[in-house]
Structures are given as structure tokens and as C-alpha cells.
Scaffold this motif. Structure first.
Motif, PDB file in Angstrom:
ATOM      1  N   ASP A 210     -44.973 -17.283  30.588  1.00 41.13           N
ATOM      2  CA  ASP A 210     -45.165 -15.986  29.937  1.00 41.13           C
ATOM      3  C   ASP A 210     -45.084 -16.106  28.414  1.00 41.13           C
ATOM      4  O   ASP A 210     -45.851 -15.467  27.696  1.00 41.13           O
ATOM      5  N   ARG A 211     -44.162 -16.927  27.921  1.00 39.71           N
ATOM      6  CA  ARG A 211     -44.066 -17.150  26.474  1.00 39.71           C
ATOM      7  C   ARG A 211     -45.358 -17.758  25.930  1.00 39.71           C
ATOM      8  O   ARG A 211     -45.871 -17.348  24.893  1.00 39.71           O
ATOM      9  N   ALA A 212     -45.862 -18.755  26.654  1.00 40.70           N
ATOM     10  CA  ALA A 212     -47.090 -19.432  26.215  1.00 40.70           C
ATOM     11  C   ALA A 212     -48.268 -18.456  26.226  1.00 40.70           C
ATOM     12  O   ALA A 212     -49.076 -18.433  25.286  1.00 40.70           O
ATOM     13  N   LEU A 213     -48.386 -17.639  27.265  1.00 38.14           N
ATOM     14  CA  LEU A 213     -49.489 -16.676  27.343  1.00 38.14           C
ATOM     15  C   LEU A 213     -49.390 -15.625  26.233  1.00 38.14           C
ATOM     16  O   LEU A 213     -50.395 -15.260  25.618  1.00 38.14           O
ATOM     17  N   MET A 214     -48.181 -15.148  25.975  1.00 32.78           N
ATOM     18  CA  MET A 214     -48.011 -14.140  24.922  1.00 32.78           C
ATOM     19  C   MET A 214     -48.304 -14.741  23.554  1.00 32.78           C
ATOM     20  O   MET A 214     -48.937 -14.100  22.714  1.00 32.78           O
TER      21      MET A 214
ATOM     22  N   THR B 203     -40.048  -9.536  12.760  1.00 33.78           N
ATOM     23  CA  THR B 203     -38.912  -9.424  13.679  1.00 33.78           C
ATOM     24  C   THR B 203     -39.373  -8.930  15.046  1.00 33.78           C
ATOM     25  O   THR B 203     -38.955  -9.445  16.081  1.00 33.78           O
ATOM     26  N   GLN B 204     -40.251  -7.917  15.064  1.00 33.95           N
ATOM     27  CA  GLN B 204     -40.762  -7.396  16.326  1.00 33.95           C
ATOM     28  C   GLN B 204     -41.576  -8.445  17.087  1.00 33.95           C
ATOM     29  O   GLN B 204     -41.460  -8.570  18.303  1.00 33.95           O
ATOM     30  N   VAL B 205     -42.383  -9.217  16.355  1.00 29.93           N
ATOM     31  CA  VAL B 205     -43.176 -10.273  16.987  1.00 29.93           C
ATOM     32  C   VAL B 205     -42.249 -11.324  17.581  1.00 29.93           C
ATOM     33  O   VAL B 205     -42.439 -11.755  18.731  1.00 29.93           O
ATOM     34  N   ALA B 206     -41.248 -11.735  16.828  1.00 30.16           N
ATOM     35  CA  ALA B 206     -40.300 -12.743  17.311  1.00 30.16           C
ATOM     36  C   ALA B 206     -39.581 -12.244  18.564  1.00 30.16           C
ATOM     37  O   ALA B 206     -39.440 -12.993  19.545  1.00 30.16           O
ATOM     38  N   ARG B 207     -39.145 -10.984  18.564  1.00 32.54           N
ATOM     39  CA  ARG B 207     -38.468 -10.416  19.743  1.00 32.54           C
ATOM     40  C   ARG B 207     -39.402 -10.399  20.947  1.00 32.54           C
ATOM     41  O   ARG B 207     -39.000 -10.713  22.066  1.00 32.54           O
ATOM     42  N   LEU B 208     -40.634 -10.027  20.716  1.00 29.08           N
ATOM     43  CA  LEU B 208     -41.617  -9.966  21.796  1.00 29.08           C
ATOM     44  C   LEU B 208     -41.869 -11.354  22.385  1.00 29.08           C
ATOM     45  O   LEU B 208     -41.832 -11.547  23.600  1.00 29.08           O
ATOM     46  N   LEU B 209     -42.116 -12.324  21.522  1.00 22.74           N
ATOM     47  CA  LEU B 209     -42.426 -13.676  21.999  1.00 22.74           C
ATOM     48  C   LEU B 209     -41.217 -14.368  22.625  1.00 22.74           C
ATOM     49  O   LEU B 209     -41.374 -15.245  23.475  1.00 22.74           O
ATOM     50  N   ASN B 210     -40.013 -13.979  22.221  1.00 21.78           N
ATOM     51  CA  ASN B 210     -38.800 -14.584  22.764  1.00 21.78           C
ATOM     52  C   ASN B 210     -38.231 -13.823  23.951  1.00 21.78           C
ATOM     53  O   ASN B 210     -37.217 -14.243  24.518  1.00 21.78           O
ATOM     54  N   ALA B 211     -38.867 -12.741  24.359  1.00 23.95           N
ATOM     55  CA  ALA B 211     -38.349 -11.935  25.460  1.00 23.95           C
ATOM     56  C   ALA B 211     -38.316 -12.702  26.784  1.00 23.95           C
ATOM     57  O   ALA B 211     -37.306 -12.662  27.483  1.00 23.95           O
TER      58      ALA B 211
END
Length: 179
Positions: free
Chosen positions: A131-135, A112-120
Motif C-alpha cells: 500500500d505504501r508503494a502504491l500510494m 506534513t500531510q503527504v508524509a502522514r498519508l504515505l506513512n499511514a
């Protein structure tokens, strides 16, 4: 040896780290801080002086890892002085070191934390897409921010699914790229 001579030797040692050892500026800065702290606290290159300095660091309640790093900085400087024939023997090598700090596993993010981070970042703007691609690249390939920041288009081979990364110490490695 006088403290003024030690200051000059430290200056020469830091130049040696840069030019001959190829150390990064971050490494040189850390050694500079550690050696300045040592010279202002002790500047005693006898085994007893080194032991007193390490004891003082322990009394200041520094972590074992911090004490070990400061000890390593001083030991490396003393090895340099031995190599320059300014010292006969490395006094730090004659002093028992702190025990190795316990190896701690890194904290792992939940799904869940990874998904939130990547979708921020917003998927609606070009900057957000970038930014999404780099993260996602950093997460999936285990890259450091500094490695991604210095990445060039010519270092990416999407056909083979690899990219060439220059990491800490200028070391180059091939890293797989996920879809």
C-alpha cells in the motif's frame, strides 16, 4: 416527436456511445442520468424548451458546472439525432449556454500531510508495504486509483523508469516512475 420515441432514441444513443464512440460505462451512466432527468422534466426539443429546462436547473440552484454538464449531455444527444436525420438542427446549439465555471486550482497537501498519508500503512506487513508503494507511485506519478488498480507487471519498465498506463477513455500513456 413523442416521449416514447425519445426514450427509444436515448436507448439507441447510449448504445451508440458504447459501441461506436467507445465511451466508458461511467460516461454512459452519466449521460443516461442527465437525459432521463431532461425527459422527465421537459422532453421539449425546441430552443425555447431547452432554454426553459436550463432555467429550471438554474432555479434549482445547481452549480454552473452541473448545468454545463447536463447541457452538454443534451447537446450531444441532439447532435446524434441530427446525424440520424431525426432532427433538422441541434436546438441546444441555438441556446446560449451557462458561462464557464471559474477554474479552481486543486487543494494541495502540505509536506506534513503527504508524509502522514504515505506513512499511514504499516511498514511491517506485506500489505502495508504494498500500500505504501502504491500510494507513493500514485503521488509521485500523478496516477488515478483506477489506473494503478489495472496496472500489470508487464507494463512496468523499471530499467527505463517508465510504466505504460491506460487512463480515462482507454487512452494509453507513458508515465515516469520515481525511485
Amino acid at each position: 416527436m413523442q416521449p416514447l420515441d425519445l426514450r427509444q432514441q436515448i436507448t439507441e444513443y447510449l448504445a451508440y456511445l458504447r459501441s461506436e464512440r467507445g465511451s466508458s460505462e461511467n460516461t454512459v451512466a452519466a449521460y443516461r442520468r442527465d437525459l432521463r432527468q431532461w425527459i422527465s422534466a421537459s422532453a421539449d426539443l425546441s430552443p425555447d424548451g431547452v432554454e426553459r429546462y436550463l432555467a429550471r436547473l438554474r432555479s434549482e440552484r445547481l452549480s454552473d458546472a452541473s448545468i454545463a454538464r447536463k447541457r452538454a449531455s443534451l447537446s450531444s444527444f441532439c447532435r446524434y439525432l441530427v446525424g440520424e436525420s431525426a432532427l433538422a438542427v441541434n436546438p441546444v446549439a441555438l441556446v446560449e449556454g451557462v458561462t464557464r465555471p471559474a477554474f479552481r486550482l486543486p487543494h494541495v497537501l502540505s509536506k506534513t500531510q503527504v508524509a502522514r498519508l504515505l506513512n499511514a500503512p504499516s511498514a511491517k506487513t506485506d500489505r502495508g508495504k504494498r500500500d505504501r508503494a502504491l500510494m507513493a507511485l500514485m503521488y509521485a506519478s500523478g496516477l488515478r486509483v483506477s489506473e494503478v488498480a489495472t496496472l500489470r507487471a508487464g507494463e512496468v519498465d523499471l530499467g527505463k523508469g517508465f510504466l505504460r498506463v491506460r487512463g480515462k477513455g482507454g487512452k494509453e500513456r507513458l508515465v515516469p516512475v520515481s525511485e
